[in-house]
Design a protein around this motif. Structure first.
Motif, mmCIF file in Angstrom:
data_model
loop_
_atom_site.group_PDB
_atom_site.id
_atom_site.type_symbol
_atom_site.label_atom_id
_atom_site.label_comp_id
_atom_site.label_asym_id
_atom_site.label_seq_id
_atom_site.Cartn_x
_atom_site.Cartn_y
_atom_site.Cartn_z
ATOM 1 N N HIS A 219 18.827 -15.450 4.686
ATOM 2 C CA HIS A 219 17.466 -15.419 5.604
ATOM 3 C C HIS A 219 17.255 -14.062 5.660
ATOM 4 O O HIS A 219 16.041 -13.777 5.460
ATOM 5 C CB HIS A 219 17.896 -15.825 6.859
ATOM 6 N N LEU A 220 18.196 -12.956 5.696
ATOM 7 C CA LEU A 220 17.822 -11.592 5.459
ATOM 8 C C LEU A 220 16.864 -11.055 4.420
ATOM 9 O O LEU A 220 16.233 -10.530 4.378
ATOM 10 C CB LEU A 220 19.129 -10.776 5.861
ATOM 11 N N LYS A 221 17.482 -11.911 3.186
ATOM 12 C CA LYS A 221 17.010 -11.309 2.013
ATOM 13 C C LYS A 221 15.631 -12.646 1.506
ATOM 14 O O LYS A 221 14.975 -12.195 0.476
ATOM 15 C CB LYS A 221 17.637 -11.225 0.730
ATOM 16 N N LYS A 222 15.351 -13.526 2.624
ATOM 17 C CA LYS A 222 14.335 -14.138 2.391
ATOM 18 C C LYS A 222 14.308 -15.118 1.023
ATOM 19 O O LYS A 222 13.426 -15.253 0.309
ATOM 20 C CB LYS A 222 12.819 -13.489 2.340
ATOM 21 N N MET B 274 11.264 -7.728 6.552
ATOM 22 C CA MET B 274 11.541 -8.529 7.995
ATOM 23 C C MET B 274 12.132 -7.492 9.034
ATOM 24 O O MET B 274 13.172 -7.189 9.137
ATOM 25 C CB MET B 274 12.902 -9.413 7.686
ATOM 26 N N SER B 275 11.276 -6.721 9.671
ATOM 27 C CA SER B 275 11.420 -5.790 10.462
ATOM 28 C C SER B 275 10.718 -5.959 11.896
ATOM 29 O O SER B 275 9.469 -6.677 11.779
ATOM 30 C CB SER B 275 11.030 -4.358 9.976
ATOM 31 N N ASN B 276 11.181 -5.455 12.861
ATOM 32 C CA ASN B 276 10.375 -5.652 14.381
ATOM 33 C C ASN B 276 9.594 -4.530 14.408
ATOM 34 O O ASN B 276 9.573 -3.549 13.476
ATOM 35 C CB ASN B 276 11.496 -5.783 15.316
ATOM 36 N N GLN B 277 9.005 -4.450 15.528
ATOM 37 C CA GLN B 277 7.896 -3.491 15.817
ATOM 38 C C GLN B 277 8.615 -1.963 16.154
ATOM 39 O O GLN B 277 7.806 -0.887 15.723
ATOM 40 C CB GLN B 277 7.235 -3.780 17.014
ATOM 41 N N ASN B 278 9.881 -1.931 16.079
ATOM 42 C CA ASN B 278 10.546 -0.576 16.291
ATOM 43 C C ASN B 278 11.029 -0.305 14.857
ATOM 44 O O ASN B 278 11.723 0.886 15.131
ATOM 45 C CB ASN B 278 11.578 -0.738 17.415
ATOM 46 N N GLY B 279 10.951 -1.088 14.039
ATOM 47 C CA GLY B 279 11.266 -0.676 12.523
ATOM 48 C C GLY B 279 12.866 -1.324 12.426
ATOM 49 O O GLY B 279 13.475 -1.101 11.121
ATOM 50 N N GLY B 280 13.509 -1.832 13.132
ATOM 51 C CA GLY B 280 14.782 -2.506 12.766
ATOM 52 C C GLY B 280 14.782 -3.920 12.357
ATOM 53 O O GLY B 280 13.533 -4.434 12.366
ATOM 54 N N GLY C 285 31.169 -10.148 7.887
ATOM 55 C CA GLY C 285 30.610 -10.463 8.683
ATOM 56 C C GLY C 285 30.134 -9.356 9.822
ATOM 57 O O GLY C 285 29.136 -9.829 10.567
ATOM 58 N N ASN C 286 30.784 -8.207 9.260
ATOM 59 C CA ASN C 286 30.043 -6.919 10.352
ATOM 60 C C ASN C 286 28.531 -6.720 10.077
ATOM 61 O O ASN C 286 27.742 -5.931 10.895
ATOM 62 C CB ASN C 286 30.655 -5.790 10.153
ATOM 63 N N VAL C 287 27.925 -7.300 8.974
ATOM 64 C CA VAL C 287 26.229 -7.062 8.751
ATOM 65 C C VAL C 287 25.734 -7.976 9.703
ATOM 66 O O VAL C 287 24.622 -7.825 9.874
ATOM 67 C CB VAL C 287 26.182 -7.810 7.294
ATOM 68 N N THR C 288 26.304 -8.863 10.665
ATOM 69 C CA THR C 288 25.567 -9.674 11.616
ATOM 70 C C THR C 288 25.721 -9.059 12.836
ATOM 71 O O THR C 288 25.247 -9.404 13.610
ATOM 72 C CB THR C 288 26.313 -11.166 11.799
ATOM 73 N N PHE C 289 26.470 -7.700 13.135
ATOM 74 C CA PHE C 289 26.754 -7.492 14.436
ATOM 75 C C PHE C 289 25.386 -6.656 14.787
ATOM 76 O O PHE C 289 24.566 -5.989 14.094
ATOM 77 C CB PHE C 289 27.788 -6.221 14.180
ATOM 78 N N ASP D 122 14.983 -7.825 11.902
ATOM 79 C CA ASP D 122 14.676 -8.759 12.801
ATOM 80 C C ASP D 122 15.938 -9.611 12.925
ATOM 81 O O ASP D 122 16.054 -10.748 12.362
ATOM 82 C CB ASP D 122 13.401 -10.036 12.347
ATOM 83 N N LEU D 123 16.700 -9.004 13.805
ATOM 84 C CA LEU D 123 18.355 -9.486 13.830
ATOM 85 C C LEU D 123 18.119 -11.190 14.651
ATOM 86 O O LEU D 123 18.973 -11.894 14.112
ATOM 87 C CB LEU D 123 18.963 -8.924 14.688
ATOM 88 N N PRO D 124 17.355 -11.267 15.716
ATOM 89 C CA PRO D 124 17.561 -12.762 16.128
ATOM 90 C C PRO D 124 17.155 -13.870 15.379
ATOM 91 O O PRO D 124 18.034 -14.970 15.278
ATOM 92 C CB PRO D 124 16.601 -12.505 17.452
ATOM 93 N N ALA D 125 16.236 -13.585 14.444
ATOM 94 C CA ALA D 125 16.016 -14.768 13.437
ATOM 95 C C ALA D 125 16.935 -14.972 12.236
ATOM 96 O O ALA D 125 17.196 -16.029 12.112
ATOM 97 C CB ALA D 125 14.365 -14.341 13.099
ATOM 98 N N SER D 126 17.558 -13.727 12.022
ATOM 99 C CA SER D 126 18.441 -13.826 10.993
ATOM 100 C C SER D 126 19.816 -14.545 11.600
ATOM 101 O O SER D 126 20.630 -15.509 10.784
ATOM 102 C CB SER D 126 18.983 -12.521 10.836
ATOM 103 N N LEU D 127 20.052 -14.141 12.672
ATOM 104 C CA LEU D 127 21.380 -14.862 13.484
ATOM 105 C C LEU D 127 21.056 -16.419 13.685
ATOM 106 O O LEU D 127 21.893 -17.141 13.464
ATOM 107 C CB LEU D 127 21.510 -14.256 14.732
ATOM 108 N N ALA D 128 19.768 -16.647 13.990
ATOM 109 C CA ALA D 128 19.566 -18.008 14.257
ATOM 110 C C ALA D 128 19.538 -18.776 12.962
ATOM 111 O O ALA D 128 20.113 -20.121 12.883
ATOM 112 C CB ALA D 128 17.997 -18.235 14.678
#
Length: 282
Positions: free
Chosen positions: A259-262, A1-7, A204-208, A9-15
């Motif tokens: 969600h992060l771990k699918k 679950m990574s974006n094009q820059n290798g990070g 909760g800092n995993v969501t930052f 995908d935080l927005p989807a996980s937060l949603a």
């Protein structure tokens, strides 16, 4: 679950984390909180947690007064459990009273609702206690955990290598007997902890937004070695970052991690409950 820059995908996980509904059965629990510091009535905090699907909490001591408070709250409330210890930042202040203080912690550890010795460990971020003093206390807490058969709940801040090295001195460890509270390592450390059978508890800092390395660690960590916590009143997860934390907020972190771990949310809750039962014996 990574974006094009290798990070990650935080927005989807937060949603995925922001759903208002309570966690599905079997729900979750807060593996590490400080209700005495929150300062609100325990019955209200527990009711709010139950409404969010957070069934139990482990209230954690950092010194003798907070450890006594944790034991007392656990005796009064059926879904509250306790951990007792001297926090590494407090070890310098009580070093001269080491033997009676350890005797008091040891006596509290005999309570059936004390499920862990913690939080103990090493904190090299602050200079409240000398490193050698912290290490002496850490070993004393390890020996108490081994003697009582309680889980060891570790505070590890900027001290990964020394914490892992000291734990190795006492290997082998029984399964599910070591918990890294508020896990702060990277993916490589998560692999090392998983190889040793150590449980990793994420707050909760995993969501930052700036916690991409921490999210990568959570992805690497096996689901059966994961827990979720608040460390309340600190580290409130998004979308409530900046506000006081409480056990009910664990639900946001649990949704985020699933969600992060699918993983299906109910399946992830079952993993958490199984791991909690293994670690804390409830």
């Amino acid at each position: 679950m990574s974006n094009q820059n290798g990070g990650v995908d935080l927005p989807a996980s937060l949603a995925a984390a922001e759903g208002a509904a309570a966690l599905p059965d079997p729900g979750g629990f807060d593996a590490h909180t400080h209700m005495d510091i929150i300062g609100l009535p325990v019955d209200g905090l527990m009711a709010a947690g139950q409404a969010a699907g957070i069934r139990r909490v482990v209230n954690v001591g950092c010194d003798l007064p907070s450890s006594r408070w944790a034991v007392s709250a656990a005796a009064e409330y059926p879904d509250v459990y306790a951990a007792v210890a001297i926090h590494p930042n407090e070890t310098g202040a009580v070093y001269r009273e080491r033997e009676p203080v350890l005797a008091a912690i040891s006596a509290m550890a005999e309570s059936p609702k004390v499920v862990a010795i913690g939080e103990t460990g090493l904190d090299y971020y602050r200079d409240y206690s000398a490193h050698d003093v912290q290490q002496t206390w850490f070993r004393a807490h390890i020996e108490l955990a081994r003697r009582t058969g309680k889980a060891l709940m570790i505070h590890d801040r900027d001290a990964h290598e020394d914490v892992l090295s000291i734990l190795e001195e006492y290997a082998p460890w029984p399964p599910y007997s070591v918990i890294f509270h508020c896990f702060s390592g990277d993916a490589e450390m998560a692999r090392r902890c998983a190889s040793a059978g150590y449980v990793m508890s994420f707050a909760g800092n995993v969501t930052f937004k700036n916690a991409d390395s921490l999210r990568r660690a959570a992805i690497v960590a096996p689901a059966e070695l994961l827990l979720a916590e608040t460390d309340a009143p600190y580290l409130t997860p998004v979308p409530h970052r900046g506000k006081p934390n409480s056990p009910a907020m664990t639900a946001y972190t649990i949704r985020f991690l699933a969600h992060l771990k699918k993983l299906d949310l109910a399946d992830f809750c079952r993993h958490l409950q199984n791991t909690g039962a293994q670690v804390f014996g409830w």
